[in-house]
Each structure stands twice: as C-alpha cells, then as structure tokens.
Scaffold this motif. Structure first.
Motif, PDB file in Angstrom:
ATOM      1  N   SER A   1       0.812 -38.950  -1.047  1.00  8.65           N
ATOM      2  CA  SER A   1       1.659 -37.802  -0.744  1.00  8.65           C
ATOM      3  C   SER A   1       1.148 -37.057   0.482  1.00  8.65           C
ATOM      4  O   SER A   1      -0.008 -37.222   0.907  1.00  8.65           O
ATOM      5  N   VAL A   2       2.003 -36.207   1.029  1.00  7.91           N
ATOM      6  CA  VAL A   2       1.597 -35.377   2.161  1.00  7.91           C
ATOM      7  C   VAL A   2       0.434 -34.475   1.767  1.00  7.91           C
ATOM      8  O   VAL A   2      -0.533 -34.310   2.529  1.00  7.91           O
TER       9      VAL A   2
ATOM     10  N   GLY B   1       8.112 -40.097   2.956  1.00  8.38           N
ATOM     11  CA  GLY B   1       9.248 -40.378   3.826  1.00  8.38           C
ATOM     12  C   GLY B   1      10.528 -39.792   3.267  1.00  8.38           C
ATOM     13  O   GLY B   1      10.626 -39.482   2.084  1.00  8.38           O
ATOM     14  N   LYS B   2      11.482 -39.633   4.143  1.00 12.45           N
ATOM     15  CA  LYS B   2      12.819 -39.184   3.750  1.00 12.45           C
ATOM     16  C   LYS B   2      13.802 -39.910   4.666  1.00 12.45           C
ATOM     17  O   LYS B   2      14.418 -39.324   5.555  1.00 12.45           O
ATOM     18  N   ALA B   3      13.890 -41.226   4.467  1.00 20.48           N
ATOM     19  CA  ALA B   3      14.558 -42.076   5.442  1.00 20.48           C
ATOM     20  C   ALA B   3      16.043 -41.762   5.573  1.00 20.48           C
ATOM     21  O   ALA B   3      16.800 -41.890   4.610  1.00 20.48           O
ATOM     22  N   PRO B   4      16.492 -41.390   6.780  1.00 22.63           N
ATOM     23  CA  PRO B   4      17.921 -41.224   7.016  1.00 22.63           C
ATOM     24  C   PRO B   4      18.588 -42.565   7.326  1.00 22.63           C
ATOM     25  O   PRO B   4      18.004 -43.428   7.977  1.00 22.63           O
ATOM     26  N   LEU B   5      19.795 -42.728   6.820  1.00 25.10           N
ATOM     27  CA  LEU B   5      20.603 -43.902   7.142  1.00 25.10           C
ATOM     28  C   LEU B   5      21.858 -43.404   7.846  1.00 25.10           C
ATOM     29  O   LEU B   5      22.704 -42.746   7.227  1.00 25.10           O
ATOM     30  N   LEU B   6      21.978 -43.675   9.125  1.00 22.65           N
ATOM     31  CA  LEU B   6      23.093 -43.186   9.933  1.00 22.65           C
ATOM     32  C   LEU B   6      24.208 -44.224   9.892  1.00 22.65           C
ATOM     33  O   LEU B   6      24.083 -45.317  10.461  1.00 22.65           O
TER      34      LEU B   6
ATOM     35  N   CYS C   1       8.274 -45.163  -0.472  1.00 25.23           N
ATOM     36  CA  CYS C   1       8.251 -44.178   0.614  1.00 25.23           C
ATOM     37  C   CYS C   1       9.222 -44.504   1.739  1.00 25.23           C
ATOM     38  O   CYS C   1       9.642 -43.614   2.478  1.00 25.23           O
ATOM     39  N   GLY C   2       9.606 -45.767   1.879  1.00 25.33           N
ATOM     40  CA  GLY C   2      10.566 -46.132   2.915  1.00 25.33           C
ATOM     41  C   GLY C   2      11.979 -46.288   2.402  1.00 25.33           C
ATOM     42  O   GLY C   2      12.858 -46.741   3.152  1.00 25.33           O
TER      43      GLY C   2
ATOM     44  N   ALA D   1      17.539 -31.265  -1.486  1.00 31.56           N
ATOM     45  CA  ALA D   1      17.891 -32.681  -1.572  1.00 31.56           C
ATOM     46  C   ALA D   1      17.987 -33.336  -0.206  1.00 31.56           C
ATOM     47  O   ALA D   1      17.739 -34.532  -0.062  1.00 31.56           O
ATOM     48  N   ALA D   2      18.337 -32.577   0.823  1.00 31.33           N
ATOM     49  CA  ALA D   2      18.460 -33.119   2.171  1.00 31.33           C
ATOM     50  C   ALA D   2      17.130 -33.208   2.892  1.00 31.33           C
ATOM     51  O   ALA D   2      16.997 -33.960   3.855  1.00 31.33           O
ATOM     52  N   SER D   3      16.139 -32.466   2.427  1.00 30.38           N
ATOM     53  CA  SER D   3      14.901 -32.315   3.189  1.00 30.38           C
ATOM     54  C   SER D   3      13.671 -32.909   2.530  1.00 30.38           C
ATOM     55  O   SER D   3      12.749 -33.349   3.229  1.00 30.38           O
ATOM     56  N   GLU D   4      13.615 -32.905   1.203  1.00 29.96           N
ATOM     57  CA  GLU D   4      12.387 -33.268   0.507  1.00 29.96           C
ATOM     58  C   GLU D   4      12.501 -34.628  -0.183  1.00 29.96           C
ATOM     59  O   GLU D   4      13.577 -35.034  -0.623  1.00 29.96           O
ATOM     60  N   GLU D   5      11.372 -35.291  -0.302  1.00 29.86           N
ATOM     61  CA  GLU D   5      11.314 -36.609  -0.920  1.00 29.86           C
ATOM     62  C   GLU D   5      11.461 -36.475  -2.441  1.00 29.86           C
ATOM     63  O   GLU D   5      10.641 -35.847  -3.096  1.00 29.86           O
ATOM     64  N   ILE D   6      12.504 -37.067  -3.001  1.00 25.66           N
ATOM     65  CA  ILE D   6      12.720 -37.026  -4.448  1.00 25.66           C
ATOM     66  C   ILE D   6      11.946 -38.146  -5.141  1.00 25.66           C
ATOM     67  O   ILE D   6      11.425 -37.978  -6.238  1.00 25.66           O
ATOM     68  N   PHE D   7      11.868 -39.302  -4.521  1.00 29.20           N
ATOM     69  CA  PHE D   7      11.055 -40.425  -4.994  1.00 29.20           C
ATOM     70  C   PHE D   7      11.514 -40.936  -6.350  1.00 29.20           C
ATOM     71  O   PHE D   7      10.729 -41.217  -7.252  1.00 29.20           O
ATOM     72  N   GLY D   8      12.813 -41.072  -6.485  1.00 25.30           N
ATOM     73  CA  GLY D   8      13.403 -41.613  -7.696  1.00 25.30           C
ATOM     74  C   GLY D   8      14.693 -42.324  -7.348  1.00 25.30           C
ATOM     75  O   GLY D   8      15.049 -42.467  -6.167  1.00 25.30           O
ATOM     76  N   PRO D   9      15.464 -42.769  -8.343  1.00 22.62           N
ATOM     77  CA  PRO D   9      16.702 -43.515  -8.087  1.00 22.62           C
ATOM     78  C   PRO D   9      17.849 -42.594  -7.701  1.00 22.62           C
ATOM     79  O   PRO D   9      18.878 -42.508  -8.388  1.00 22.62           O
TER      80      PRO D   9
END
Length: 490
Positions: free
Chosen positions: A238-239, A262-267, A293-294, A387-395
C-alpha cells in the motif's frame, strides 16, 4: 440472492502445510516469540494455521547470513535459478492449491501465479547472463575505462498478500540473479505458499542466500527498512506501507524500490470496439476478485456511447461464476482475502452510493460463510469522489463519462496514482498520442492487464518508483562502478 458455489472439500491437507517457522541461514528455526498470527481460509473463515510473528533479533540473524553468493558467476546463478524453476514446475499443483486455500484464488488465477513464478525465474536466469554496458574504451586520452556491474549486498523484500508467491518471485528472482542475498517478509495473511516454496527449494539454494522471516510490518518490515547492513528495501504494498519504509530507509540513505497502489483509468473513446472493451474489463477489472494493483477498475467512457457500453459491461459481469475455489475449476470469482478487507470493500461501495453513484449490477456482500462480495459495476460516478479517486481493491468497476479527448486525459491523470492505464480506440493516431499523455508506468491500447516478464512493471507518482520484471529489475538491484586505468607510457 447471488448464487455462491460452496464446497465441503478441503484444497489442502494438514500434512501438505509447510513448516510454520522462520527460514534463516538454510534451515527452519523455532520462533523466539510465542506470538502468532492466525491464517484463515477466506472462502470459509476457518483457521488454516498459526504462523509466528518474528522479532528484531530474528531479522538481525537473517541479515547476518552472508554467503559468498556475490562471488558466483552469472552462469552459476542462472543454473540455480533454473533449478528453482524446475522445482516449482514439479510442485505446481501443490503450490496452486495452497495459494487457493490461503488467498481464496480461483484455480485459473492460482495456476497462472505459479506459471508466472516459473517464467520469472527462467527469465532472470537468462538475464543474469545478458547484461549490456558501455563498451570499454579510452574516453580520455591514455586512460582506459570499463564498467563493472555489482550486486548491492543484502536486500530486504516485503511481499503483499494478494500475490504471495508471484510477487515474491518478482523480487527474489532478479535480486538473486544480480548476485544479492535477501531477507523476505511475506504477508501475515498469506504466508503459506512462500513458506512451502522455501521448504521445497531449501536444498537447491546455498544456505543464507534467501531467508524468510514472518511477522508484522511494524516489526519485521521496519527492521528491514532501518537495518544498517541492508543495502535496499523492495516493497510491493500500500501507499502507507511504502511511505513508512521510505521514511525509515531515509535515515541510512539506503535505496528503496516501491511498487504501490493503483487506480487504473480505462479511456473508452466513441470509436472503440465496445464489445471488446467490455469483455476485456471482465477479465482485467475482476481478476483475482479485483485484488490487483493494475486492475482496470476506473472506466472513463465517452458520453455518446456510455449507455451502450454499460449494458455490455453489465452483461459480461452478470455471467461470472462465484464461489469457493474448492467448488470447481470453473469458479471465476473467489472471496476477498480477509474479514477486514471485506469490510473495507463493502464500506467503499456504500460510500460511493452515498456520494451519488448507482449500482448497475452487484453491490452487495454475500450472506453466509466466507468473505464474498458480488462483482459490482457503479455508474454515475462523479469526479473527485472516493470511488473515482481511491483504490477499492475489490470486484468493483466504476464508470464515469467524458465529452472530449482533452477532458479524458486530464481526468485520467487527476488521481495520485500512476501505475497503469489503457486506451480503447480504433483511431491509429489517437492510439499513439494519448498514451504519451497519461502519467502511468504501463499504458495498454485495446487491452488491459496483459503482462510479460520481458518488459518492465512499475509506476509514477503515488504508485512508487523502481521497476519489477525485465532487465530493468536487475539494474535496480545492482550498481555500476567505473574503473579507469592510466596506461600512458612515459
């Protein structure tokens, strides 16, 4: 009610468990402290084992195990690493079942982890023999220069709970290939596959080259970070863990290698193949129950195709087989790793809804034994929300919309993370231009979470620094020395 596949069959037996001890200087040692951590099966919540919590003195004993590994030739190190790969292959089924039982991994995920462990060992074995440096020559008149690449020394490695053996191999394979020794701390939650691995390979590796000390990050991890005889600390976590290690390491100015969140964006642009994107996110967003994380978890889709895309994504996510990994090889989504992490993911979904998001599918904890959360898609997510900014790390995959390419790039970069991202488009120029503008260590185009040991993995910004995999990892775990000889004749 979500249908959860249950099982009454155990994946491993008691006699398949590894020794529940520290491994120091080539042997398992009885722990100095009676304090233990309970390791559970997250599919049932039942205890699997009690693993010792290491002490500072045990870390010190592991650091003091200093064999002459650095004096070996690249070929000798490569031969050992290839032997370790052979042993993992020979015990692949056992190691995979341990990963599933301890981490809740579906068979496909656990098998992939073991195959990846074999491959990174074999890659590192070859890479140890293939360094390339600046050629020797006279860069100053009558002075010949050549470059030596040397190991750093003893390296402390801290491994996360989500990929206990694979992420361990991402560390120990290049560390050993470069001629270093190491002390490795597995996660307290998922230490069993690493302990089994070290049991299996003990006789193939010279004593003291690789040591494993289990325990708390606040004790074992901190001692690795501040120990004066450790040259570098490599952490995947973790950070917060990365910040703590970097701060402690700063006192002795030791090098730090961090692979963090990570908080990978998909454009997803208006010209993208939407069906392919939805299918790709089915895998990339929910692999290992999203504990990755990815993972492709933050969709930014053009407003003109958002509705169509969400329908396709919901269709994909609704088709998952959820359950105990012991219940069948077709199980795709297993439990989260622990009750604490389960609670955090459920809380994150609740927070997203409170902040205005809508649940398109899933969104609930599953009743009964184990730590299961339904595969979830959240729509209407607003920029800047949790939800837009932080890593939830789940499904959990979130969906936001954008109107212009410039907005999409700006929004992709507005989180503190910079590990990975992807761009989905059929525009050739955009597929080259947009990835250059995204602050992430890996940017995929029309795919996501496709990894290879030949290419580097690591992040920017809050996702850390240093590179796992590829020749870049061996470079991180070594140092260059310039030797210059004056050969002038007088």
């Amino acid at each position: 009610m979500t249908d959860i596949r249950r099982s009454t069959t155990a994946l491993i037996t008691a006699d398949e468990l590894p020794p529940l001890k520290h491994f120091i200087d080539g042997a398992f040692r009885d722990p100095a402290s009676a304090e233990t951590a309970t390791v559970v099966n997250p599919a049932t919540g039942e205890a699997l084992a009690e693993v010792p919590r290491g002490t500072v003195d045990e870390v010190d004993a592991a650091v003091a195990a200093l064999p002459a590994w650095r004096e070996t030739t690249p070929k000798e190190r490569a031969d050992v690493l290839n032997r370790l790969a052979d042993i993992v292959e020979e015990n692949a089924d056992l190691l995979s079942r341990i990963e599933s039982a301890n981490g809740g991994k579906p068979k496909e995920v656990a098998d992939d982890d073991i195959a990846g462990t074999v491959d990174v060992l074999r890659f590192s074995a070859g890479a140890a023999r293939a360094y390339t440096e600046l050629g020797a020559g006279d860069y100053v008149t009558d002075h010949t220069s050549f470059i030596l690449r040397e190991p750093l020394g003893v390296i402390g490695a801290v491994v996360p709970w989500n990929y206990p053996l694979l992420m361990g191999a991402w560390k120990f394979a290049p560390i050993l290939a470069a001629g270093n020794t190491l002390v490795l701390k597995p996660s307290e939650q998922t230490p069993l596959s690493m302990l089994k691995f070290i049991e299996l390979i003990a006789e193939a590796l010279p004593a003291g080259v690789m040591n494993v000390v289990t325990g708390r990050g606040t004790v074992v991890g901190n001692r690795l970070a501040d120990h004066p005889d450790i040259a570098m600390v490599a952490l995947t976590g973790s950070v917060g863990s990365g910040q703590a290690v970097a701060t402690a390491a700063g006192e002795s100015l030791k090098r730090v290698h961090l692979e963090l969140g990570g908080k990978a964006p998909l454009l997803i642009f208006e010209d993208a193949d939407l069906a392919a994107a939805a299918e790709g996110i089915r895998a990339a967003g929910y692999w290992n129950s999203g504990q990755e994380c990815g993972a492709g978890t933050r969709v930014l889709v053009h407003e003109s195709v958002a509705s169509e895309f969400v329908d396709l994504l919901v269709e994909q996510v609704s088709s998952f087989v959820i359950g105990d990994p012991a219940a069948g090889e077709d199980v795709e989504i297993g439990p989260l790793v622990s009750k604490g992490h389960f609670d955090r993911v459920v809380s994150a979904i609740d927070t997203a809804v409170q902040e205005g998001a809508s649940v398109a599918v899933g969104g609930r904890a599953v009743e009964g034994d184990g730590f299961f959360v339904e595969p979830t898609v959240l729509t209407g997510v607003e920029p800047g929300t949790f939800a837009a900014s932080e890593e939830i790390f789940g499904p959990v995959v979130t969906v936001e919309t954008f109107s212009t390419e410039e907005e999409a790039v700006r929004r992709a970069n507005e989180t503190p993370y910079g590990l990975s991202a992807s761009v989905w488009t059929t525009d050739a120029a955009r597929s080259i231009d947009v990835p250059r503008k995204i602050d992430a260590g890996t940017v995929w185009v029309n795919c996501h979470l496709v990894l290879a040991n030949d290419v580097p993995w690591g992040g920017f910004k809050g996702s850390g620094y240093g590179r796992d995999l590829s020749l870049y990892a061996l470079q991180d775990y070594s140092r260059t020395k310039h030797v210059q000889i004056n050969h002038a004749r007088r």
